[in-house]
Scaffold this motif. Structure first.
Motif, PDB file in Angstrom:
ATOM      1  N   VAL A  87     -61.722 -26.213 -43.275  1.00 49.78           N
ATOM      2  CA  VAL A  87     -61.619 -26.993 -44.514  1.00 49.78           C
ATOM      3  C   VAL A  87     -62.534 -26.387 -45.577  1.00 49.78           C
ATOM      4  N   LEU A  88     -61.966 -26.198 -46.793  1.00 48.62           N
ATOM      5  CA  LEU A  88     -62.720 -25.615 -47.910  1.00 48.62           C
ATOM      6  C   LEU A  88     -62.837 -26.655 -49.021  1.00 48.62           C
ATOM      7  N   ALA A 143     -59.058 -15.346 -54.303  1.00 49.50           N
ATOM      8  CA  ALA A 143     -59.861 -14.899 -53.156  1.00 49.50           C
ATOM      9  C   ALA A 143     -59.033 -14.945 -51.871  1.00 49.50           C
ATOM     10  N   ALA A 144     -58.253 -16.018 -51.719  1.00 51.55           N
ATOM     11  CA  ALA A 144     -57.466 -16.185 -50.497  1.00 51.55           C
ATOM     12  C   ALA A 144     -56.338 -15.163 -50.392  1.00 51.55           C
ATOM     13  N   ALA A 199     -65.909 -18.194 -51.511  1.00 48.08           N
ATOM     14  CA  ALA A 199     -64.649 -18.423 -50.785  1.00 48.08           C
ATOM     15  C   ALA A 199     -64.213 -17.165 -50.039  1.00 48.08           C
ATOM     16  N   GLN A 200     -64.327 -16.023 -50.703  1.00 49.42           N
ATOM     17  CA  GLN A 200     -63.892 -14.756 -50.112  1.00 49.42           C
ATOM     18  C   GLN A 200     -64.683 -14.433 -48.838  1.00 49.42           C
ATOM     19  N   GLU A 201     -66.003 -14.590 -48.931  1.00 45.10           N
ATOM     20  CA  GLU A 201     -66.876 -14.272 -47.801  1.00 45.10           C
ATOM     21  C   GLU A 201     -66.582 -15.199 -46.611  1.00 45.10           C
ATOM     22  N   TRP A 202     -66.469 -16.498 -46.906  1.00 49.05           N
ATOM     23  CA  TRP A 202     -66.224 -17.487 -45.846  1.00 49.05           C
ATOM     24  C   TRP A 202     -64.850 -17.279 -45.212  1.00 49.05           C
ATOM     25  N   LEU A 203     -63.821 -17.057 -46.033  1.00 48.15           N
ATOM     26  CA  LEU A 203     -62.476 -16.842 -45.498  1.00 48.15           C
ATOM     27  C   LEU A 203     -62.434 -15.609 -44.596  1.00 48.15           C
TER      28      LEU A 203
END
Length: 203
Positions: free
Chosen positions: A122-123, A48-49, A191-195
């Motif tokens: 932070v993740l 995702a990152a 993770a993708q959406e938040w990043l």
């Protein structure tokens, strides 16, 4: 993918670097207490990152590099982590915002060192709020102590508890337990959406 070794006060750590094409930020991810960097949720977040334009470093703590199963004490984990952050920040990720993260024990390390390491966000994957069956032994203070934006991806049936959202903390519940193996795609999407949102804030 590149593997690098980093000297720390507690022996050598290793980092597996996955570079994105543009590199808008760097995400350092730590493993769980008894597991390694090949955990399915860590693999999903790495994908995702890098797709979002974020370099990833999967960090192996010195006790794992040395072949030990039992984790080192918290102070040693934190000191080793910060040594890796400093080294990679200078050698590989100069002038990039750093995001800390990890699963379970690695998420605790990321939270405890966020301020000292100047993390931009932070993740946390499967943050262990308390030991199973012992809600009185809360570790929520580590999570609450983070000033930067936080994402927690937690299994709906996690025996280690559920953190609550707060002003700077998002909590995404996904199917499954502490392993986060039941729906890896849901972990990837969270993770993708938040990043994406975090990167817009940084830009």
């Amino acid at each position: 993918m590149t593997k690098v070794e980093v000297e720390t006060p507690h022996g050598p750590a290793r980092a597996e670097l996955h570079c994105a094409e543009e590199g808008r930020a760097a995400l350092l991810l730590g493993h769980g207490a008894g597991g390694g960097i090949a955990a399915p949720d860590l693999v999903a977040v790495t994908r995702a990152a890098t797709e979002a334009g974020v370099h990833v470093a999967l960090v192996e703590q010195p006790y794992r590099v040395a072949g030990r199963r039992a984790p080192a004490p918290a102070k040693q984990l934190d000191a080793a982590w910060l040594a890796v952050v400093e080294d990679l920040g200078e050698r590989w990720f100069a002038d990039l915002p750093l995001i800390f993260g990890g699963r379970s024990s690695g998420a605790r390390v990321a939270c405890r060192t966020a301020e000292a390491g100047a993390a931009s966000a932070v993740l946390c994957l499967a943050f262990p709020v308390h030991p199973p069956g012992k809600p009185e032994k809360s570790r929520l203070g580590e999570l609450d102590g983070v000033e930067a934006p936080v994402l927690v991806v937690q299994g709906e049936r996690d025996a280690f508890g559920q953190p609550e959202p707060s002003h700077n903390r998002e909590v995404v519940l996904v199917p499954g337990d502490h392993s986060l193996k039941a729906d890896v795609d849901a972990v990837f999407r969270a993770a993708q959406e938040w990043l994406g949102r975090i990167l817009r804030l940084m830009d």
